[in-house]
Design an enzyme around this catalytic site. Structure first.
Site, PDB file in Angstrom:
ATOM      1  CB  ALA A 120      -0.931  -0.007   1.210  1.00 45.18           C
TER       2      ALA A 120
ATOM      3  CB  CYS B   9       4.460   2.327  10.657  1.00 47.14           C
ATOM      4  SG  CYS B   9       3.674   1.295   9.443  1.00 47.14           S
TER       5      CYS B   9
HETATM    6  N1  PLP Z   1      -2.381   2.262   5.250  1.00 49.09           N
HETATM    7  C1  PLP Z   1      -2.787   1.714   6.419  1.00 49.09           C
HETATM    8  C2  PLP Z   1      -4.088   2.142   7.010  1.00 49.09           C
HETATM    9  C3  PLP Z   1      -1.997   0.766   7.060  1.00 49.09           C
HETATM   10  O1  PLP Z   1      -2.406   0.227   8.214  1.00 49.09           O
HETATM   11  C4  PLP Z   1      -0.760   0.402   6.466  1.00 49.09           C
HETATM   12  C5  PLP Z   1       0.151  -0.535   7.160  1.00 49.09           C
HETATM   13  O2  PLP Z   1       0.306  -0.485   8.374  1.00 49.09           O
HETATM   14  C6  PLP Z   1      -0.389   0.983   5.249  1.00 49.09           C
HETATM   15  C7  PLP Z   1      -1.224   1.914   4.674  1.00 49.09           C
HETATM   16  C8  PLP Z   1       0.885   0.597   4.542  1.00 49.09           C
HETATM   17  O3  PLP Z   1       0.719  -0.687   3.979  1.00 49.09           O
HETATM   18  P1  PLP Z   1       1.955  -1.545   3.424  1.00 49.09           P
HETATM   19  O4  PLP Z   1       2.538  -2.233   4.614  1.00 49.09           O
HETATM   20  O5  PLP Z   1       1.338  -2.517   2.460  1.00 49.09           O
HETATM   21  O6  PLP Z   1       2.902  -0.630   2.749  1.00 49.09           O
END
Ligand code: PLP
Length: 391
Positions: free
Chosen positions: A72, A334
């Site tokens: 994402a 994160c």
């Molecule tokens: N958006 C949301 C709401 C998320 O919870 C996350 C991951 O924690 C992301 C974006 C990023 O996703 P990815 O780990 O696939 O880069």
């Protein structure tokens, strides 16, 4: 014999679904570059095409409009761009209006950078302030370019569902493009636009494989219109119909497809997850007085509990759970590497200290009743230790 850890951190990464695990084991034997024209290459291409159709079905979109990415974060960085191609025209983007609750990937502004983002305030209930959004868009200087409005389907820390349909209706009135980060609602809420889905009729949706039980390292940017797309973020070969260069991760994308298919067809499992989550919430309330469950009285994802206890830092609690063999998170994955206040709880008006107190417990279809018992036993021990220290 030491017990198997209990995994209650699905919002960070959901456990790989059994069907996905089988696929991944089988896919080790796949050879062939999907761009090669021989039969092995064509087989790899077929895997990706099938996955694309399944991810499109999950998102309520057309397969041709699914751009596969590494996750994402890459999808968000692709779409947040100073230029969008719309019906053959290059349209300049002026600003991103993003709820202050958005994931850091959105708040960093992609190719516009953080200075291109204006955070939209959030109310104390953890829901984006629609009047504020309306007023901010009213003041948008259209000579700088068109706005993009980014509102997530549900927040990863609190699970609180956002009023995307209303927000994007306001955005359309102000001639803004719309982006829904659907990472946490995929497989948890209906996304189909025709079914009044939780993505609110956004122009773009982003989804992530590892949040729905697929492998890590795969995701998608989904355009909900045929003639709307950002220029590629990664340039080179003509993969993904010139939208994203680089040889595709066939195994991970195939697994993403399997997961998308599974969550689209097993909606009943969400009720089972809710039963476990609710039993846990009741249990912690019985064990310890003074628990605050964030968003208890608003629309929330069925799998998520974010709670706090006055004076207990979330990080300390998460370490306590870990020592008891239960994996939970303090705030979002994160940001949990660094101990800091949650930007989500700060946006909801909490003090810095209170915003350090979030303990996130997020359930998945891999959990069972005994996991609730183990989590409650762990919490009881953590709480008793605290009590003794305070005495
Ligand atoms: N958006 C949301 C709401 C998320 O919870 C996350 C991951 O924690 C992301 C974006 C990023 O996703 P990815 O780990 O696939 O880069």
């Amino acid at each position: 014999m030491t017990q198997k850890p209990v995994y209650l951190d699905a919002n960070a990464t959901a456990p790989v679904l059994p069907d996905v695990q089988s696929w991944l084991e089988d896919s080790v034997g796949l050879v062939g570059n999907p761009s090669s024209t021989h039969r092995l290459g064509r087989r790899a291409r077929q895997v990706i095409d099938e996955a694309r159709a399944k991810v499109a079905a999950l998102a309520g979109a057309t397969a041709a409009n699914v751009i596969f990415t590494s996750g994402a974060t890459e999808a968000i960085n692709t779409v947040l761009c100073p230029i969008l191609m719309d019906g053959g025209d290059r349209v300049k983007i002026g600003r991103i209006y993003a709820s202050a609750l958005e994931h850091p990937a959105v708040l960093a502004g992609g190719r516009l950078g953080p200075r291109g983002v204006l955070p939209v305030p959030v109310g104390g209930q953890g829901i984006v302030d629609l009047d504020a959004l309306d007023q901010m868009l009213e003041s948008h200087d259209h000579s700088t370019g068109r706005p993009i409005v980014a509102i997530m389907g549900a927040n990863n820390e609190t699970g609180i569902v956002q009023p995307t349909a209303e927000a994007f209706e306001i955005a359309r009135r102000h001639n803004a493009y719309t982006l829904c980060d659907a990472v946490q609602i995929a497989g948890r809420l209906p996304m189909d636009r025709a079914a009044d889905g939780a993505t609110g009729g956004a122009d773009f949706i982003v989804v992530s494989s590892h949040k729905i039980g697929g492998p890590q390292g795969a995701g998608a940017l989904v355009a909900m219109r045929d003639d709307l797309a950002p220029p590629p973020l990664i340039t080179g070969g003509g993969q993904e119909r010139n939208h994203r260069a680089g040889t595709e991760n066939v195994s991970a994308l195939g697994g993403f497809g399997v997961a998308a298919d599974w969550v689209s067809t097993h909606f009943e499992t969400r009720d089972e997850v809710k039963v476990l989550r609710d039993r846990f919430e009741k249990g912690i309330g019985t064990i310890s007085a003074g628990i605050e469950i964030i968003g208890e009285n608003v629309d929330r994802l069925d799998n998520t509990t974010l709670f706090r206890l006055e004076g207990l830092p979330g990080e300390t609690a998460a370490i306590g759970f870990d020592l008891e063999g239960v994996a939970v998170s303090s705030g979002s994955a994160c940001s949990s590497g660094k101990v800091g206040p949650s930007h989500v709880l700060c946006a909801m008006g909490m003090s810095q200290e209170a915003a350090r107190g979030g303990i996130r417990v997020s359930w998945s279809t891999a959990n069972r009743e005994p996991d609730v018992e183990r989590a409650l036993e762990a919490w009881e021990r953590i709480y008793l230790r605290l009590d003794r220290r305070a005495a």
